[in-house]
Write an enzyme that holds these catalytic residues in place. Structure first.
Site, PDB file in Angstrom:
ATOM      1  N   ASP A 100       0.861  -1.174   0.000  1.00  0.00           N
ATOM      2  CA  ASP A 100       0.000   0.000   0.000  1.00  0.00           C
ATOM      3  C   ASP A 100       0.903   1.232   0.000  1.00  0.00           C
ATOM      4  OD1 ASP A 100      -2.534   1.450   0.435  1.00  0.00           O
ATOM      5  OD2 ASP A 100      -3.205  -0.437   1.333  1.00  0.00           O
ATOM      6  N   ASP A 202      -3.269   4.617  -2.414  1.00  0.00           N
ATOM      7  CA  ASP A 202      -4.411   4.963  -1.565  1.00  0.00           C
ATOM      8  C   ASP A 202      -5.044   6.310  -1.933  1.00  0.00           C
ATOM      9  OD1 ASP A 202      -5.810   4.335   1.093  1.00  0.00           O
ATOM     10  OD2 ASP A 202      -5.048   6.350   1.493  1.00  0.00           O
ATOM     11  N   GLU A 266      -6.597   3.517  -6.026  1.00  0.00           N
ATOM     12  CA  GLU A 266      -7.874   3.526  -5.313  1.00  0.00           C
ATOM     13  C   GLU A 266      -8.568   4.862  -5.556  1.00  0.00           C
ATOM     14  OE1 GLU A 266     -10.133   3.493  -1.047  1.00  0.00           O
ATOM     15  OE2 GLU A 266      -8.296   4.590  -1.369  1.00  0.00           O
ATOM     16  N   HIS A 329     -11.324  -3.836   3.051  1.00  0.00           N
ATOM     17  CA  HIS A 329     -11.343  -3.492   4.473  1.00  0.00           C
ATOM     18  C   HIS A 329     -12.192  -2.259   4.778  1.00  0.00           C
ATOM     19  CE1 HIS A 329      -8.506  -0.920   2.524  1.00  0.00           C
ATOM     20  NE2 HIS A 329      -8.380  -0.180   3.617  1.00  0.00           N
ATOM     21  N   ASP A 330     -12.738  -1.618   3.737  1.00  0.00           N
ATOM     22  CA  ASP A 330     -13.557  -0.421   3.935  1.00  0.00           C
ATOM     23  C   ASP A 330     -15.048  -0.675   3.762  1.00  0.00           C
ATOM     24  OD1 ASP A 330     -11.333   1.261   4.335  1.00  0.00           O
ATOM     25  OD2 ASP A 330     -11.075   1.551   2.170  1.00  0.00           O
TER      26      ASP A 330
HETATM   27  C1  GLC Z   1      -8.444   4.595   1.877  1.00  0.00           C
HETATM   28  C2  GLC Z   1      -8.268   3.358   2.729  1.00  0.00           C
HETATM   29  C3  GLC Z   1      -8.973   3.570   4.031  1.00  0.00           C
HETATM   30  C4  GLC Z   1      -8.337   4.751   4.728  1.00  0.00           C
HETATM   31  C5  GLC Z   1      -8.347   5.983   3.828  1.00  0.00           C
HETATM   32  C6  GLC Z   1      -7.420   7.030   4.349  1.00  0.00           C
HETATM   33  O1  GLC Z   1      -9.754   4.799   1.491  1.00  0.00           O
HETATM   34  O2  GLC Z   1      -8.712   2.227   2.037  1.00  0.00           O
HETATM   35  O3  GLC Z   1      -8.935   2.432   4.841  1.00  0.00           O
HETATM   36  O4  GLC Z   1      -9.017   5.024   5.917  1.00  0.00           O
HETATM   37  O5  GLC Z   1      -7.917   5.712   2.522  1.00  0.00           O
HETATM   38  O6  GLC Z   1      -6.095   6.670   4.133  1.00  0.00           O
END
Ligand code: GLC
Length: 534
Positions: A100, A202, A266, A329-330
């Site tokens: 990540d 991310d 992402e 995980h979100d």
């Molecule tokens: C992304 C991650 C999430 C995190 C956010 C801030 O969306 O997947 O888990 O809280 O970024 O870094």
């Protein structure tokens, strides 16, 4: 269409949420040695690459997504020597490893931010987004943090606000400053030199904000009970044009390395906006994550329309390879969202569609969201805006390996509660059951590996016929047809008997190689993959 395909096109990615995968040192938190100990499981599952959520030093305000040192390992997870051992072992097993990469923000404990907030004259002041308040002292604009509340934090010492798209402990870096871009590219280089095969980048659509910092307009569709950040259309705080220059620089750097390193972005955006993340003026991400299966109504018409919309958007650009995601995980677990029976159909969909699939740890044994009692809540989102169902702890509860205490995840006290079904729902039990969810995942993955039509074939026409979703794939004389029953009633589908289809796999794992005459009978919640050779 290229004649050879990269590993990240043919392969399957498996997401490890390291805090919850496997603990090896009894502190109740998963770690790198835990992952090492479970590599055989992943090899047997048949996946090609692991993506590990952040493992870097962090105060853990957002469980690793608040990084205080980009080029080290948090002691909770291990150390650099252990990381090198893991990379070597992953590669020895023929797998790839993706890390990540969190470019949008650091931790407020990162030395860069400590320097930045120390004085307005500090050389790192401009590494973050600092602004004066309005004349009345209120924040510079109306922007709302993803986790609730103003996205601006007042700093008493230097008398300005700083911007944070997420927690106030996660100040946004200022990517308009070339030194920031340079420092963050050096981070990528550090890990690429250590042998990682790519990054999941991310929150990339947050990277840059409009310079004028105007108020975002209200979203008329927002309803009470939804995420507070959605009250505004994030016109000026998300998805800015300049972001693509930053991505292009990340890509150019990655392309200088050998061995097909991959960049996955992402960006939680509608399909038309997402396409730009493949690159505008120059190449961008290999795979901008496509989260639309998670967000689309679980109904064959809606899913067919989604698949066709995505496929036709992709076709406008030659180098755009698709990808699909069912969970992470979100987001709430797929087995909770669509039910345990339909989760098998969803697995078949994920692993037969055209495009790289990403599996979230635990979905392969059908884990559901774990109920988290209020006193065990960990996720800052739930703590900030409780009771809206936004908390992400339920989908982050530990992996269920066996029926021993704490499901074999830890000998200590787990940081989040285990699912109360772990005595029954676990890897060891499902490995023995030839019709388990795990057996289905293994069979689907093996089939995808065996059938070029599934891994790299073209996609033809997804349609809904009543409660059934069908589509076809084709590669080098081989046809595949997928038929998925989205209902809890038996259904039947007309097929052309002259096409002579044979069943390759059923979600029930109890019929294969049967020929199909003119009617295909599907049981409740059953999906099948059919094959024929021309
Ligand atoms: C992304 C991650 C999430 C995190 C956010 C801030 O969306 O997947 O888990 O809280 O970024 O870094």
């Amino acid at each position: 269409m290229p004649s050879t395909f990269a590993w990240w096109q043919r392969g399957i990615i498996y997401q490890i949420y390291p805090r919850s995968f496997q603990d090896s040192n009894r502190d109740g938190i998963g770690d790198l040695d835990g992952i090492l100990a479970r590599l055989d499981y992943l090899v047997e599952l048949g996946i090609d690459a692991i993506w590990i959520s952040p493992i870097f030093p962090s105060p853990m305000a957002d469980f690793g997504y608040d990084i205080s040192d980009y080029t080290a390992i948090d002691p909770q997870f291990g150390n650099l020597a252990g990381f090198d051992r893991l990379v070597a072992a992953v590669h020895r097993h023929g797998l790839k490893i993706i890390l990540d990469y969190v470019p949008n923000h650091t931790s407020d404990q990162h030395p860069w931010f400590r320097a930045s907030r120390s004085s307005r004259r500090d050389p790192k002041r401009d590494w973050y987004v600092w602004r004066d308040g309005k004349a009345d002292g209120s924040p510079p604009n109306n922007w709302i943090s993803e986790f609730g509340g103003s996205a601006w934090q007042w700093d008493e010492a230097t008398g300005q606000y700083y911007y944070h798209a997420f927690l106030k402990e996660q100040p946004d870096l200022n990517w308009r400053n070339p030194q920031v871009a340079e420092a963050m590219l050096a981070v990528m280089r550090f890990w690429l030199d250590r042998g990682v095969d790519g990054f999941r980048v991310d929150a990339i659509h947050h990277l840059i904000e409009a310079e004028h910092l105007r108020d975002n307009p209200p979203d008329p569709d927002w309803r009470q009970g939804q995420s507070p950040a959605r009250r505004l259309i994030r016109l000026y705080s998300l998805d800015q044009e300049e972001t693509h220059d930053a991505i292009a620089a990340m890509r150019a750097l990655t392309d200088r390395y050998d061995g097909e390193r991959v960049l996955i972005g992402e960006a939680n955006l509608p399909i038309d906006q997402l396409m730009a993340y493949y690159g505008t003026h120059s190449p961008g991400f290999h795979l901008p994550f496509n989260f639309h299966l998670i967000k689309t109504r679980w109904e064959p018409g809606a899913i067919a329309a989604l698949i066709e919309e995505y496929e036709s958007a992709l076709s406008a650009g030659a180098a755009r390879w698709p990808n699909w995601v069912l969970g992470n995980h979100d987001r709430p677990r797929v087995a909770t969202r669509v039910g345990r029976e339909q989760a098998r159909v969803a697995a078949m969909l994920l692993l037969t569609l055209r495009g790289t699939p990403t599996i979230y740890q635990g979905d392969e044994i059908g884990l559901v969201d774990t109920k988290i009692p209020p006193w065990r809540v960990q996720d800052p989102w739930e703590k900030n805006v409780p009771g809206l169902g936004l908390g992400r702890d339920p989908q982050r509860s530990p992996m269920q390996w066996d029926d021993s205490r704490n499901a074999g995840f830890t000998c200590g006290a787990p940081w989040l509660p285990l699912g109360d079904d772990y005595a029954r729902v676990n890897v060891a039990a499902q490995a023995k059951d030839p019709r388990s969810m795990l057996a289905l995942y293994r069979a689907l993955i093996a089939l995808r590996r065996r059938e070029g039509a599934l891994s790299v074939g073209i996609h033809l026409r997804a349609i809904a016929v009543g409660s059934i979703l069908t589509f076809r794939r084709f590669h080098k004389g081989r046809w595949i047809k997928v038929a998925l029953n989205f209902s809890a009633q038996p259904q039947q589908l007309d097929v052309d008997p002259s096409e002579r289809w044979r069943i390759l796999l059923s979600t029930e794992l109890d019929r294969s190689n049967d020929g199909v005459a003119s009617l295909l009978h599907l049981r409740a919640n059953e999906g099948v993959v059919l094959g024929r050779t021309t």
